[in-house]
Enzyme design. Structure first.
Site, short mmCIF file in Angstrom:
data_model
loop_
_atom_site.label_atom_id
_atom_site.label_comp_id
_atom_site.label_asym_id
_atom_site.label_seq_id
_atom_site.Cartn_x
_atom_site.Cartn_y
_atom_site.Cartn_z
N ASP A 115 31.97 -33.03 35.96
CA ASP A 115 30.69 -33.82 35.35
C ASP A 115 31.16 -35.01 34.08
O ASP A 115 31.80 -34.61 33.07
CB ASP A 115 29.49 -32.90 35.23
CG ASP A 115 28.58 -33.94 34.58
OD1 ASP A 115 28.11 -34.68 35.38
OD2 ASP A 115 27.86 -33.62 33.74
N ASP A 154 26.40 -41.37 36.18
CA ASP A 154 26.08 -39.88 36.14
C ASP A 154 26.53 -39.27 37.61
O ASP A 154 25.97 -39.38 38.45
CB ASP A 154 24.83 -39.73 35.89
CG ASP A 154 24.32 -38.40 35.65
OD1 ASP A 154 25.14 -37.41 35.77
OD2 ASP A 154 22.92 -37.91 35.56
#
Length: 494
Positions: free
Chosen positions: A374, A176
């Site tokens: 992301d 992440d």
């Protein structure tokens, strides 16, 4: 005779003008650039992931990866670990591909809302610890039953294989870039969800150390508490998932490429949510508690395999950038140090620039705007003005394709059930200084079901911040050169 000569002259002159006009028009009208979408292959992968048994990947637990060395001038240790898609580690319970896609989109919407809210809170100077119904201070006993605030960072879609403890035990961990806190489920469990590996037992590790309440690591947490002099942590996520437990330091191992002692991470005794399959999470954001910051990485890179693929790639640290990378500026916000902002300036469709307002993607003085990259967000979100312009340009050049009804967040879909492959206009990202990245067709036209409905994989957002998601990153090595504030995109480096 004179009339005939006159007619011949007029005919010749007309032909000359026609030739001149046609030649000029050809020079003024750029030829559309296209790429091929392999419809059959995409649908085959979609069917395969529904029946795939992750047990066949058990051999990956022993797989030893070698880091990919590029142009690394650093003397720092180079680490490498395997990287897998969620579907290759945890078997889906869905028997219908459309249901699987819709569940992914639901998770993705929660993820995007959480990132946008994180930014909004930062812009307004609000801390997570202040978002309490009765008190701005967390009591230690309250951590056993966490309050789900809805302020999140997302549950992620890609897993890495790392070792935790000494002797090291191997675990699948969510990757992440939109969060900072590393954590793992720990014994004893008050509440633990199902994971692919045995739950980490701190008593079996010689390097497990609690973090004190007075430590810098504890004070760096967004939400923390203290019990018997030991630091407690809490992280909550937009889909209702959360983890609560002791904040500790441990040894983290990267396959056969090395290990790092004293990495601060959460030892979660109370965990719940959509992390099924993973033992925990590796935070790769830009904050001080992220794994990248703690190991003082000068760079890191990953290549995300297709989310319906059962293959694997690698997550590498300190390996540098491939020489032929498409380079874009990497920026940080003064308001949120977690996010990686990228210098996106615009797009083109079919080789023709999309008309958007200059500076639309810039970060303003208050911290609004900008584009982050992301790996936890799936579908790229663009400010509405930019999305509409990109979509309209794509629709204009795909009028020959049969359309289908929009579904969920997708408003532009096509019925490709009668085709095995199709040529579509190339979509490209522009980063300034003439740098551009051409996307493969499967990175912007994705299957919605197993019968041949494909949708344009972008969506609008009302947030000032845009997000480049993992669908657009698939099959490309994305390299974050933290030392030189740049990010590189490289095809065929997976």
């Amino acid at each position: 005779m004179a009339a005939a000569s006159s007619n011949h002259f007029l005919l010749s002159f007309s032909l000359f003008l026609s030739f001149l006009f046609t030649s000029t028009l050809a020079r003024l009208s750029p030829q559309t650039t296209t790429t091929t979408l392999d419809v059959s292959s995409s649908l085959s992968e979609a069917q395969h992931i529904l029946s795939f048994d992750p047990q066949s990947l058990k051999a990956f637990a022993q797989t030893q990866t070698q880091p990919l060395f590029f142009n690394s001038s650093t003397s720092a240790a180079v680490f490498s670990v395997p990287l897998h898609s969620r579907g290759s580690v945890h078997k889906t319970h869905h028997t219908d591909y459309k249901a699987l896609v819709l569940s992914r989109l639901d998770r993705d919407s929660a993820r995007v809302d959480s990132l946008s809210t994180k930014l909004l809170l930062a812009l307004n100077g609000v801390k997570k610890s202040q978002l309490r119904p009765l008190s701005t201070q967390i009591q230690a006993e309250a951590l056993s039953t966490p309050i789900i605030s809805g302020i999140s960072q997302g549950s992620g879609e890609y897993f890495s294989r790392v070792g935790v403890g000494n002797p090291a035990k191997q675990y699948y961990m969510v990757l992440d870039t939109g969060s900072d806190i590393n954590w793992i489920q720990c014994e004893p469990c008050n509440e633990c969800y199902q994971q692919a590996d045995p739950i980490f037992n701190p008593s079996g590790s010689s390097t497990y150390r609690p973090v004190t309440c007075e430590s810098k690591q504890c004070s760096s947490l967004e939400v923390s508490a203290c019990r018997s002099g030991k630091c407690l942590y809490q992280v909550s996520y937009g889909d209702g998932s959360y983890t609560v437990g002791d904040f500790v330091t441990e040894t983290v191992s990267f396959g056969n490429s090395g290990n790092m002692n004293g990495v601060a991470l959460g030892c979660g005794h109370d965990n719940e949510g959509l992390f099924v399959g993973a033992a925990g999470l590796l935070g790769l954001g830009g904050g001080p508690l992220s794994l990248t910051s703690q190991i003082k990485a000068t760079s890191f890179s990953y290549c995300l395999v297709d989310r319906d693929s059962t293959g694997s790639s690698t997550l590498d640290f300190n390996s540098g950038l491939p020489a032929e990378s498409v380079i874009a500026p990497l920026m940080k916000s003064r308001k949120v140090n977690t996010f990686y902002y990228i210098g996106l300036t615009g797009f083109s469709v079919g080789g023709q620039a999309v008309n958007i307002s200059p500076g639309l993607f810039e970060i303003n003085e208050s911290g609004e705007g900008g584009v982050i990259i992301d790996c936890g967000t799936a579908i790229t979100r663009l400010q509405t003005q930019a999305y509409n312009a990109l979509r309209d340009a794509f629709v204009k050049q795909t009028q020959g394709l049969p359309s289908a009804s929009g579904v969920a967040l997708f408003d532009t879909c096509y019925d490709l059930s009668s085709k095995s492959s199709v040529k579509v206009p190339t979509v490209s990202f522009h980063f300034g200084e003439g740098k551009s990245l051409d996307l493969p067709a499967k990175n912007y036209l994705i299957p919605l079901d197993s019968s041949g409905t494909f949708c344009f994989a972008f969506a609008p957002t009302s947030s000032s911040m845009s997000i480049i998601g993992n669908v657009q990153q698939q099959g490309t090595r994305v390299s974050f050169d933290l030392a030189n504030n740049r990010v590189g995109f490289s095809s065929h480096k997976c």
